[in-house]
Design a protein around this motif. Structure first.
Motif, PDB file in Angstrom:
ATOM      1  N   ASP A   1       0.820  -1.210   0.000  1.00 26.48           N
ATOM      2  CA  ASP A   1       0.000   0.000   0.000  1.00 26.48           C
ATOM      3  C   ASP A   1       0.857   1.266   0.000  1.00 26.48           C
ATOM      4  OD1 ASP A   1      -2.249  -1.536  -0.006  1.00 26.48           O
ATOM      5  OD2 ASP A   1      -2.573  -1.428   2.169  1.00 26.48           O
ATOM      6  N   GLY A   2       1.960   1.243   0.725  1.00 25.76           N
ATOM      7  CA  GLY A   2       2.836   2.421   0.759  1.00 25.76           C
ATOM      8  C   GLY A   2       3.466   2.706  -0.590  1.00 25.76           C
ATOM      9  N   GLN A   3       3.874   1.653  -1.295  1.00 26.40           N
ATOM     10  CA  GLN A   3       4.469   1.834  -2.622  1.00 26.40           C
ATOM     11  C   GLN A   3       3.425   2.295  -3.628  1.00 26.40           C
ATOM     12  OE1 GLN A   3       5.992  -2.115  -2.956  1.00 26.40           O
ATOM     13  NE2 GLN A   3       7.923  -1.659  -1.899  1.00 26.40           N
ATOM     14  N   ARG A   4       2.188   1.802  -3.502  1.00 26.71           N
ATOM     15  CA  ARG A   4       1.122   2.276  -4.397  1.00 26.71           C
ATOM     16  C   ARG A   4       0.841   3.763  -4.161  1.00 26.71           C
ATOM     17  NH1 ARG A   4      -1.290  -2.674  -2.948  1.00 26.71           N
ATOM     18  NH2 ARG A   4      -1.256  -4.198  -4.656  1.00 26.71           N
ATOM     19  N   ALA A   5       0.834   4.178  -2.901  1.00 21.81           N
ATOM     20  CA  ALA A   5       0.605   5.596  -2.601  1.00 21.81           C
ATOM     21  C   ALA A   5       1.716   6.454  -3.189  1.00 21.81           C
ATOM     22  CB  ALA A   5       0.507   5.802  -1.092  1.00 21.81           C
ATOM     23  N   ALA A   6       2.963   5.997  -3.080  1.00 26.29           N
ATOM     24  CA  ALA A   6       4.083   6.745  -3.657  1.00 26.29           C
ATOM     25  C   ALA A   6       3.997   6.769  -5.176  1.00 26.29           C
ATOM     26  CB  ALA A   6       5.410   6.125  -3.204  1.00 26.29           C
ATOM     27  N   LEU A   7       3.566   5.650  -5.786  1.00 23.57           N
ATOM     28  CA  LEU A   7       3.407   5.595  -7.243  1.00 23.57           C
ATOM     29  C   LEU A   7       2.328   6.565  -7.696  1.00 23.57           C
ATOM     30  CD1 LEU A   7       3.996   4.279  -9.988  1.00 23.57           C
ATOM     31  CD2 LEU A   7       2.336   2.497  -9.395  1.00 23.57           C
ATOM     32  N   ALA A   8       1.202   6.609  -6.977  1.00 28.20           N
ATOM     33  CA  ALA A   8       0.126   7.538  -7.334  1.00 28.20           C
ATOM     34  C   ALA A   8       0.602   8.977  -7.232  1.00 28.20           C
ATOM     35  CB  ALA A   8      -1.084   7.314  -6.421  1.00 28.20           C
ATOM     36  N   LEU A   9       1.381   9.283  -6.208  1.00 29.11           N
ATOM     37  CA  LEU A   9       1.911  10.641  -6.051  1.00 29.11           C
ATOM     38  C   LEU A   9       2.851  10.995  -7.194  1.00 29.11           C
ATOM     39  CD1 LEU A   9       2.035  13.150  -4.229  1.00 29.11           C
ATOM     40  CD2 LEU A   9       3.955  12.080  -3.032  1.00 29.11           C
TER      41      LEU A   9
ATOM     42  N   GLN B   1       3.592  -4.951 -18.081  1.00 28.29           N
ATOM     43  CA  GLN B   1       2.225  -5.453 -18.072  1.00 28.29           C
ATOM     44  C   GLN B   1       1.646  -5.422 -16.659  1.00 28.29           C
ATOM     45  OE1 GLN B   1       4.804  -6.908 -19.481  1.00 28.29           O
ATOM     46  NE2 GLN B   1       4.329  -6.995 -21.683  1.00 28.29           N
ATOM     47  N   THR B   2       2.454  -5.845 -15.673  1.00 29.64           N
ATOM     48  CA  THR B   2       1.986  -5.820 -14.284  1.00 29.64           C
ATOM     49  C   THR B   2       1.735  -4.397 -13.825  1.00 29.64           C
ATOM     50  OG1 THR B   2       3.192  -7.853 -13.762  1.00 29.64           O
ATOM     51  CG2 THR B   2       2.578  -6.436 -11.918  1.00 29.64           C
ATOM     52  N   LEU B   3       2.646  -3.488 -14.167  1.00 31.18           N
ATOM     53  CA  LEU B   3       2.486  -2.094 -13.756  1.00 31.18           C
ATOM     54  C   LEU B   3       1.267  -1.468 -14.430  1.00 31.18           C
ATOM     55  CD1 LEU B   3       3.581   0.219 -12.115  1.00 31.18           C
ATOM     56  CD2 LEU B   3       5.057   0.837 -14.027  1.00 31.18           C
ATOM     57  N   SER B   4       1.001  -1.849 -15.685  1.00 28.84           N
ATOM     58  CA  SER B   4      -0.182  -1.333 -16.373  1.00 28.84           C
ATOM     59  C   SER B   4      -1.451  -1.733 -15.628  1.00 28.84           C
ATOM     60  CB  SER B   4      -0.219  -1.869 -17.804  1.00 28.84           C
ATOM     61  OG  SER B   4      -1.408  -1.468 -18.462  1.00 28.84           O
ATOM     62  N   ARG B   5      -1.525  -2.986 -15.164  1.00 25.54           N
ATOM     63  CA  ARG B   5      -2.685  -3.418 -14.395  1.00 25.54           C
ATOM     64  C   ARG B   5      -2.792  -2.657 -13.074  1.00 25.54           C
ATOM     65  NH1 ARG B   5      -1.073  -8.576 -16.397  1.00 25.54           N
ATOM     66  NH2 ARG B   5       0.099  -8.968 -14.483  1.00 25.54           N
ATOM     67  N   GLU B   6      -1.658  -2.389 -12.440  1.00 24.74           N
ATOM     68  CA  GLU B   6      -1.664  -1.672 -11.160  1.00 24.74           C
ATOM     69  C   GLU B   6      -2.198  -0.250 -11.327  1.00 24.74           C
ATOM     70  OE1 GLU B   6      -1.079  -2.386  -8.093  1.00 24.74           O
ATOM     71  OE2 GLU B   6      -0.140  -4.360  -8.115  1.00 24.74           O
ATOM     72  N   VAL B   7      -1.662   0.502 -12.292  1.00 20.27           N
ATOM     73  CA  VAL B   7      -2.078   1.899 -12.440  1.00 20.27           C
ATOM     74  C   VAL B   7      -3.526   1.991 -12.919  1.00 20.27           C
ATOM     75  CG1 VAL B   7       0.258   2.772 -12.787  1.00 20.27           C
ATOM     76  CG2 VAL B   7      -1.062   2.047 -14.764  1.00 20.27           C
ATOM     77  N   ARG B   8      -3.982   1.004 -13.711  1.00 21.23           N
ATOM     78  CA  ARG B   8      -5.378   1.005 -14.129  1.00 21.23           C
ATOM     79  C   ARG B   8      -6.292   0.688 -12.949  1.00 21.23           C
ATOM     80  NH1 ARG B   8      -7.007   0.942 -19.340  1.00 21.23           N
ATOM     81  NH2 ARG B   8      -5.387   1.225 -20.904  1.00 21.23           N
ATOM     82  N   ALA B   9      -5.854  -0.230 -12.083  1.00 20.90           N
ATOM     83  CA  ALA B   9      -6.649  -0.533 -10.895  1.00 20.90           C
ATOM     84  C   ALA B   9      -6.729   0.670  -9.968  1.00 20.90           C
ATOM     85  CB  ALA B   9      -6.038  -1.724 -10.162  1.00 20.90           C
ATOM     86  N   MET B  10      -5.737   1.548 -10.018  1.00 13.62           N
ATOM     87  CA  MET B  10      -5.743   2.761  -9.205  1.00 13.62           C
ATOM     88  C   MET B  10      -6.575   3.874  -9.841  1.00 13.62           C
ATOM     89  SD  MET B  10      -1.687   2.525  -8.313  1.00 13.62           S
ATOM     90  CE  MET B  10      -1.471   4.216  -7.843  1.00 13.62           C
TER      91      MET B  10
END
Length: 353
Positions: free
Chosen positions: A87-95, A131-140
Protein backbone atom coordinates in the motif's frame (compact mmCIF):
# COMPACT_ATOMS: atom_id res chain seq x y z
CA UNK A 1 -7.37 -43.25 10.18
CA UNK A 2 -9.27 -40.13 11.28
CA UNK A 3 -13.03 -40.04 11.40
CA UNK A 4 -15.00 -38.40 8.58
CA UNK A 5 -15.97 -34.75 8.98
CA UNK A 6 -19.70 -34.39 9.65
CA UNK A 7 -21.86 -32.28 7.36
CA UNK A 8 -23.65 -29.28 8.85
CA UNK A 9 -27.06 -30.13 10.29
CA UNK A 10 -29.13 -27.31 8.78
CA UNK A 11 -29.33 -28.98 5.35
CA UNK A 12 -30.55 -32.33 4.12
CA UNK A 13 -30.35 -34.57 1.08
CA UNK A 14 -33.67 -33.47 -0.41
CA UNK A 15 -32.77 -29.81 0.14
CA UNK A 16 -29.47 -30.19 -1.73
CA UNK A 17 -31.17 -32.02 -4.62
CA UNK A 18 -33.68 -29.18 -4.93
CA UNK A 19 -30.82 -26.67 -5.05
CA UNK A 20 -29.05 -28.82 -7.67
CA UNK A 21 -32.12 -28.65 -9.91
CA UNK A 22 -32.26 -24.85 -9.60
CA UNK A 23 -28.61 -23.96 -10.19
CA UNK A 24 -27.13 -23.36 -13.66
CA UNK A 25 -23.58 -24.14 -12.50
CA UNK A 26 -22.72 -27.69 -13.61
CA UNK A 27 -19.82 -28.04 -11.17
CA UNK A 28 -21.98 -26.93 -8.24
CA UNK A 29 -24.72 -29.36 -9.30
CA UNK A 30 -22.29 -32.30 -9.28
CA UNK A 31 -21.00 -31.39 -5.82
CA UNK A 32 -24.46 -30.85 -4.36
CA UNK A 33 -25.60 -34.28 -5.57
CA UNK A 34 -22.49 -35.94 -4.15
CA UNK A 35 -23.06 -34.38 -0.72
CA UNK A 36 -26.77 -35.19 -0.90
CA UNK A 37 -25.85 -38.89 -1.16
CA UNK A 38 -23.89 -38.54 2.11
CA UNK A 39 -26.89 -36.93 3.80
CA UNK A 40 -28.96 -39.93 2.65
CA UNK A 41 -26.59 -42.35 4.39
CA UNK A 42 -24.19 -43.12 1.55
CA UNK A 43 -20.46 -43.52 2.13
CA UNK A 44 -17.78 -41.01 1.22
CA UNK A 45 -16.52 -43.51 -1.37
CA UNK A 46 -19.96 -43.52 -3.01
CA UNK A 47 -19.91 -39.71 -3.05
CA UNK A 48 -16.45 -39.76 -4.63
CA UNK A 49 -17.60 -42.14 -7.37
CA UNK A 50 -20.69 -40.02 -7.98
CA UNK A 51 -18.60 -36.88 -8.27
CA UNK A 52 -15.84 -38.70 -10.22
CA UNK A 53 -13.22 -37.38 -7.78
CA UNK A 54 -10.99 -38.65 -4.98
CA UNK A 55 -11.87 -38.92 -1.30
CA UNK A 56 -9.60 -35.99 -0.52
CA UNK A 57 -11.58 -33.75 -2.88
CA UNK A 58 -14.84 -34.88 -1.29
CA UNK A 59 -13.35 -33.87 2.05
CA UNK A 60 -12.52 -30.44 0.61
CA UNK A 61 -16.12 -30.10 -0.62
CA UNK A 62 -17.41 -30.92 2.86
CA UNK A 63 -15.15 -28.28 4.42
CA UNK A 64 -16.24 -25.64 1.90
CA UNK A 65 -19.90 -26.55 2.32
CA UNK A 66 -19.71 -26.44 6.11
CA UNK A 67 -18.00 -23.03 6.00
CA UNK A 68 -20.00 -21.26 3.26
CA UNK A 69 -23.05 -23.37 2.50
CA UNK A 70 -24.05 -24.16 -1.12
CA UNK A 71 -22.21 -21.03 -2.37
CA UNK A 72 -18.97 -22.60 -1.17
CA UNK A 73 -19.34 -25.27 -3.87
CA UNK A 74 -19.11 -22.71 -6.70
CA UNK A 75 -15.73 -22.38 -8.39
CA UNK A 76 -14.09 -19.14 -7.28
CA UNK A 77 -11.42 -17.15 -9.01
CA UNK A 78 -7.92 -18.21 -8.10
CA UNK A 79 -6.24 -15.60 -5.90
CA UNK A 80 -3.12 -15.58 -8.05
CA UNK A 81 0.32 -14.45 -7.03
CA UNK A 82 0.74 -11.92 -4.26
CA UNK A 83 1.05 -8.33 -5.49
CA UNK A 84 4.59 -7.02 -5.77
CA UNK A 85 3.54 -3.59 -4.49
CA UNK A 86 2.35 -2.82 -0.98
CA UNK A 87 0.00 0.00 0.00
CA UNK A 88 2.84 2.42 0.76
CA UNK A 89 4.47 1.83 -2.62
CA UNK A 90 1.12 2.28 -4.40
CA UNK A 91 0.61 5.60 -2.60
CA UNK A 92 4.08 6.75 -3.66
CA UNK A 93 3.41 5.60 -7.24
CA UNK A 94 0.13 7.54 -7.33
CA UNK A 95 1.91 10.64 -6.05
CA UNK A 96 4.60 10.28 -8.72
CA UNK A 97 1.99 9.88 -11.48
CA UNK A 98 0.06 12.94 -10.27
CA UNK A 99 3.20 15.06 -9.92
CA UNK A 100 4.73 13.96 -13.21
CA UNK A 101 8.42 13.49 -13.97
CA UNK A 102 11.12 16.06 -13.28
CA UNK A 103 12.87 16.37 -16.67
CA UNK A 104 16.39 17.02 -15.41
CA UNK A 105 16.16 14.14 -12.91
CA UNK A 106 14.02 11.57 -14.70
CA UNK A 107 15.11 12.40 -18.25
CA UNK A 108 11.57 12.45 -19.67
CA UNK A 109 8.73 14.98 -19.87
CA UNK A 110 5.92 12.43 -19.49
CA UNK A 111 5.72 9.07 -17.78
CA UNK A 112 5.78 5.94 -19.87
CA UNK A 113 5.35 2.51 -18.33
CA UNK A 114 9.03 1.73 -18.84
CA UNK A 115 9.95 4.96 -17.01
CA UNK A 116 7.71 4.08 -14.06
CA UNK A 117 9.19 0.57 -13.95
CA UNK A 118 12.65 2.14 -13.66
CA UNK A 119 11.40 4.64 -11.06
CA UNK A 120 10.02 1.84 -8.87
CA UNK A 121 13.32 0.00 -9.02
CA UNK A 122 15.33 3.10 -8.13
CA UNK A 123 12.99 4.10 -5.30
CA UNK A 124 12.07 0.74 -3.74
CA UNK A 125 14.21 -1.89 -5.49
CA UNK A 126 10.98 -3.54 -6.65
CA UNK A 127 11.13 -5.19 -10.08
CA UNK A 128 7.85 -5.38 -12.03
CA UNK A 129 7.04 -5.88 -15.70
CA UNK A 130 5.30 -3.22 -17.79
CA UNK A 131 2.23 -5.45 -18.07
CA UNK A 132 1.99 -5.82 -14.28
CA UNK A 133 2.49 -2.09 -13.76
CA UNK A 134 -0.18 -1.33 -16.37
CA UNK A 135 -2.69 -3.42 -14.40
CA UNK A 136 -1.66 -1.67 -11.16
CA UNK A 137 -2.08 1.90 -12.44
CA UNK A 138 -5.38 1.00 -14.13
CA UNK A 139 -6.65 -0.53 -10.90
CA UNK A 140 -5.74 2.76 -9.20
CA UNK A 141 -8.02 4.58 -11.68
CA UNK A 142 -5.43 6.04 -14.06
CA UNK A 143 -5.81 6.10 -17.85
CA UNK A 144 -3.93 7.78 -20.70
CA UNK A 145 -6.08 10.80 -21.53
CA UNK A 146 -5.80 13.67 -23.99
CA UNK A 147 -4.69 16.79 -22.15
CA UNK A 148 -6.22 20.24 -22.41
CA UNK A 149 -3.92 23.06 -23.51
CA UNK A 150 -2.47 25.12 -20.67
CA UNK A 151 -0.29 28.20 -21.06
CA UNK A 152 2.93 28.08 -19.06
CA UNK A 153 2.61 31.70 -17.87
CA UNK A 154 -1.08 31.79 -16.96
CA UNK A 155 -2.40 33.13 -13.66
CA UNK A 156 -4.59 30.46 -11.96
CA UNK A 157 -6.16 33.10 -9.72
CA UNK A 158 -7.32 35.09 -12.76
CA UNK A 159 -8.96 31.97 -14.20
CA UNK A 160 -10.85 31.23 -10.99
CA UNK A 161 -11.83 34.88 -10.69
CA UNK A 162 -13.22 34.80 -14.25
CA UNK A 163 -15.32 31.73 -13.45
CA UNK A 164 -16.78 33.47 -10.39
CA UNK A 165 -17.37 36.91 -11.90
CA UNK A 166 -18.57 35.96 -15.40
CA UNK A 167 -22.15 34.95 -14.33
CA UNK A 168 -22.82 38.41 -12.81
CA UNK A 169 -21.30 40.03 -15.92
CA UNK A 170 -23.59 37.96 -18.14
CA UNK A 171 -26.56 38.93 -15.98
CA UNK A 172 -25.60 42.61 -16.35
CA UNK A 173 -25.40 42.26 -20.14
CA UNK A 174 -28.81 40.55 -20.16
CA UNK A 175 -30.43 43.60 -18.58
CA UNK A 176 -28.23 46.09 -20.43
CA UNK A 177 -27.01 45.62 -23.98
CA UNK A 178 -29.29 42.63 -24.53
CA UNK A 179 -32.37 44.71 -23.57
CA UNK A 180 -33.99 41.77 -21.80
CA UNK A 181 -33.54 39.30 -24.69
CA UNK A 182 -32.68 35.67 -24.20
CA UNK A 183 -28.91 35.07 -23.84
CA UNK A 184 -26.89 32.68 -26.02
CA UNK A 185 -23.36 31.86 -24.85
CA UNK A 186 -20.90 31.39 -27.71
CA UNK A 187 -17.20 30.52 -27.72
CA UNK A 188 -14.84 31.51 -30.57
CA UNK A 189 -11.33 30.65 -31.72
CA UNK A 190 -9.20 30.13 -34.85
CA UNK A 191 -7.22 27.16 -36.11
CA UNK A 192 -4.55 27.08 -38.80
CA UNK A 193 -4.86 24.13 -41.19
CA UNK A 194 -1.99 23.67 -43.62
CA UNK A 195 -0.08 21.36 -45.90
CA UNK A 196 2.46 20.70 -43.15
CA UNK A 197 -0.15 18.57 -41.47
CA UNK A 198 -0.45 16.55 -38.26
CA UNK A 199 0.08 12.79 -37.97
CA UNK A 200 -2.11 10.92 -35.49
CA UNK A 201 -2.05 7.49 -33.89
CA UNK A 202 -3.65 4.62 -35.79
CA UNK A 203 -4.39 0.93 -35.25
CA UNK A 204 -1.70 -1.40 -36.55
CA UNK A 205 -0.25 -4.84 -35.82
CA UNK A 206 1.91 -4.95 -32.73
CA UNK A 207 5.60 -4.63 -33.59
CA UNK A 208 5.02 -2.78 -36.87
CA UNK A 209 5.67 0.90 -37.65
CA UNK A 210 2.58 2.33 -39.40
CA UNK A 211 3.12 5.26 -41.76
CA UNK A 212 1.00 8.21 -42.84
CA UNK A 213 1.43 10.80 -45.62
CA UNK A 214 3.22 13.97 -44.51
CA UNK A 215 3.80 17.10 -46.57
CA UNK A 216 6.47 19.77 -46.06
CA UNK A 217 4.81 22.53 -48.10
CA UNK A 218 3.46 25.55 -46.25
CA UNK A 219 0.18 26.65 -47.88
CA UNK A 220 -2.47 27.09 -45.20
CA UNK A 221 -5.89 28.49 -44.31
CA UNK A 222 -7.60 29.52 -41.10
CA UNK A 223 -10.87 28.23 -39.72
CA UNK A 224 -12.68 30.92 -37.74
CA UNK A 225 -15.01 28.82 -35.62
CA UNK A 226 -17.64 29.58 -32.97
CA UNK A 227 -20.03 27.31 -31.09
CA UNK A 228 -23.00 27.64 -28.77
CA UNK A 229 -22.68 24.46 -26.64
CA UNK A 230 -26.06 24.77 -24.94
CA UNK A 231 -27.97 24.79 -28.23
CA UNK A 232 -25.51 22.76 -30.34
CA UNK A 233 -25.12 25.59 -32.89
CA UNK A 234 -21.96 26.50 -34.79
CA UNK A 235 -20.78 29.20 -37.21
CA UNK A 236 -17.52 29.36 -39.14
CA UNK A 237 -15.62 30.90 -42.02
CA UNK A 238 -12.50 29.62 -43.74
CA UNK A 239 -10.17 32.54 -44.48
CA UNK A 240 -6.72 32.89 -46.07
CA UNK A 241 -5.51 35.24 -43.34
CA UNK A 242 -6.04 35.97 -39.66
CA UNK A 243 -6.62 39.70 -39.06
CA UNK A 244 -9.24 42.25 -38.00
CA UNK A 245 -11.03 42.22 -41.36
CA UNK A 246 -11.41 38.42 -41.24
CA UNK A 247 -12.64 38.64 -37.65
CA UNK A 248 -15.23 41.25 -38.62
CA UNK A 249 -16.55 38.90 -41.31
CA UNK A 250 -16.73 36.09 -38.78
CA UNK A 251 -18.66 38.22 -36.30
CA UNK A 252 -21.18 38.94 -39.03
CA UNK A 253 -21.49 35.21 -39.70
CA UNK A 254 -22.05 34.48 -35.99
CA UNK A 255 -24.68 37.25 -35.83
CA UNK A 256 -26.64 35.50 -38.59
CA UNK A 257 -26.81 32.32 -36.46
CA UNK A 258 -28.09 34.07 -33.33
CA UNK A 259 -31.85 33.74 -32.87
CA UNK A 260 -33.96 36.84 -33.53
CA UNK A 261 -35.15 36.97 -29.92
CA UNK A 262 -31.66 36.41 -28.46
CA UNK A 263 -28.44 38.28 -27.74
CA UNK A 264 -25.09 36.49 -28.04
CA UNK A 265 -22.27 36.80 -25.51
CA UNK A 266 -19.13 35.78 -27.37
CA UNK A 267 -16.34 34.44 -25.13
CA UNK A 268 -12.91 34.44 -26.76
CA UNK A 269 -9.25 35.16 -26.05
CA UNK A 270 -7.57 38.54 -26.27
CA UNK A 271 -5.79 38.15 -29.60
CA UNK A 272 -4.96 41.45 -31.30
CA UNK A 273 -7.59 41.09 -34.03
CA UNK A 274 -10.21 40.25 -31.35
CA UNK A 275 -9.65 43.44 -29.37
CA UNK A 276 -8.90 45.85 -32.24
CA UNK A 277 -10.56 49.28 -32.12
CA UNK A 278 -11.50 48.90 -35.79
CA UNK A 279 -13.34 45.63 -35.21
CA UNK A 280 -17.01 45.92 -36.22
CA UNK A 281 -19.20 44.15 -33.64
CA UNK A 282 -22.86 43.48 -34.60
CA UNK A 283 -25.57 44.81 -32.31
CA UNK A 284 -26.71 41.35 -31.23
CA UNK A 285 -23.22 40.34 -29.99
CA UNK A 286 -21.32 41.37 -26.86
CA UNK A 287 -17.69 40.24 -26.52
CA UNK A 288 -16.54 38.83 -23.16
CA UNK A 289 -12.73 38.40 -23.23
CA UNK A 290 -11.08 35.48 -21.46
CA UNK A 291 -8.20 36.03 -19.01
CA UNK A 292 -4.78 36.11 -20.71
CA UNK A 293 -3.07 32.79 -21.40
CA UNK A 294 -6.03 30.56 -20.47
CA UNK A 295 -6.88 28.38 -23.51
CA UNK A 296 -8.37 25.61 -21.35
CA UNK A 297 -11.36 27.88 -20.68
CA UNK A 298 -12.24 27.82 -24.38
CA UNK A 299 -13.90 24.55 -25.50
CA UNK A 300 -13.26 25.37 -29.16
CA UNK A 301 -9.65 24.31 -28.48
CA UNK A 302 -10.95 20.79 -27.85
CA UNK A 303 -13.00 20.92 -31.05
CA UNK A 304 -9.85 21.65 -33.04
CA UNK A 305 -8.20 18.61 -31.44
CA UNK A 306 -11.17 16.40 -32.33
CA UNK A 307 -11.36 17.66 -35.91
CA UNK A 308 -7.63 17.22 -36.50
CA UNK A 309 -7.54 13.70 -35.09
CA UNK A 310 -10.62 12.49 -36.97
CA UNK A 311 -11.03 14.52 -40.16
CA UNK A 312 -8.06 16.73 -41.04
CA UNK A 313 -4.84 14.84 -40.18
CA UNK A 314 -2.96 12.08 -42.02
CA UNK A 315 -3.64 13.58 -45.45
CA UNK A 316 -1.80 15.63 -48.08
CA UNK A 317 -3.53 18.77 -49.41
CA UNK A 318 -2.90 19.37 -53.11
CA UNK A 319 -3.48 23.14 -53.05
CA UNK A 320 -4.97 26.02 -51.09
CA UNK A 321 -8.36 25.28 -52.63
CA UNK A 322 -8.05 21.67 -51.44
CA UNK A 323 -7.32 22.88 -47.90
CA UNK A 324 -10.40 25.12 -47.97
CA UNK A 325 -12.58 22.31 -49.29
CA UNK A 326 -11.51 19.89 -46.55
CA UNK A 327 -11.91 22.55 -43.84
CA UNK A 328 -15.43 23.33 -45.03
CA UNK A 329 -16.30 19.64 -45.22
CA UNK A 330 -15.02 19.03 -41.67
CA UNK A 331 -16.97 21.97 -40.25
CA UNK A 332 -20.14 20.89 -42.07
CA UNK A 333 -19.77 17.45 -40.48
CA UNK A 334 -19.49 19.12 -37.10
CA UNK A 335 -22.57 21.29 -37.69
CA UNK A 336 -24.56 18.18 -38.61
CA UNK A 337 -23.72 16.67 -35.18
CA UNK A 338 -25.09 19.12 -32.59
CA UNK A 339 -24.83 16.45 -29.89
CA UNK A 340 -21.05 16.42 -30.40
CA UNK A 341 -20.88 20.20 -30.04
CA UNK A 342 -22.85 19.89 -26.80
CA UNK A 343 -20.64 17.06 -25.52
CA UNK A 344 -17.26 18.60 -26.31
CA UNK A 345 -18.23 22.22 -25.71
CA UNK A 346 -20.13 22.02 -22.41
CA UNK A 347 -18.25 23.46 -19.42
CA UNK A 348 -19.47 23.10 -15.85
CA UNK A 349 -18.37 26.59 -14.84
CA UNK A 350 -20.42 28.09 -17.71
CA UNK A 351 -23.55 25.99 -17.10
CA UNK A 352 -25.06 28.65 -14.82
CA UNK A 353 -25.23 31.35 -17.50
Amino acid sequence: MGSAISLRADFGGEHLRRLARQTRDAAQTRRLLALASIYDGGSRSDAARLGNVTLQIVRDWVLRFNAHGPDGLINGKAPGAKSRLNDGQRAALALAVERGPTPYLDGVVRWRLCDLVRWLWEEFRVSVSEQTLSREVRAMGYRKLAVRPKHHAQDPRAIEEFKKTSPPVVAGIAFGAAKGKRIEIWFQDEARIGQKNKITRRWAMRGTRPSAPHDQRTRSAYIFGAICPKLGKAAALVMPWCDTHAMTQHLAEIARHVADDAHAILIMDQAGWHMSNTLVVPENITILPLPPKSPELNPVENLWLFMRENWLSNRVFKSYEDIVAHCCDAWCKLESQPWRIMSIGRREWASGF
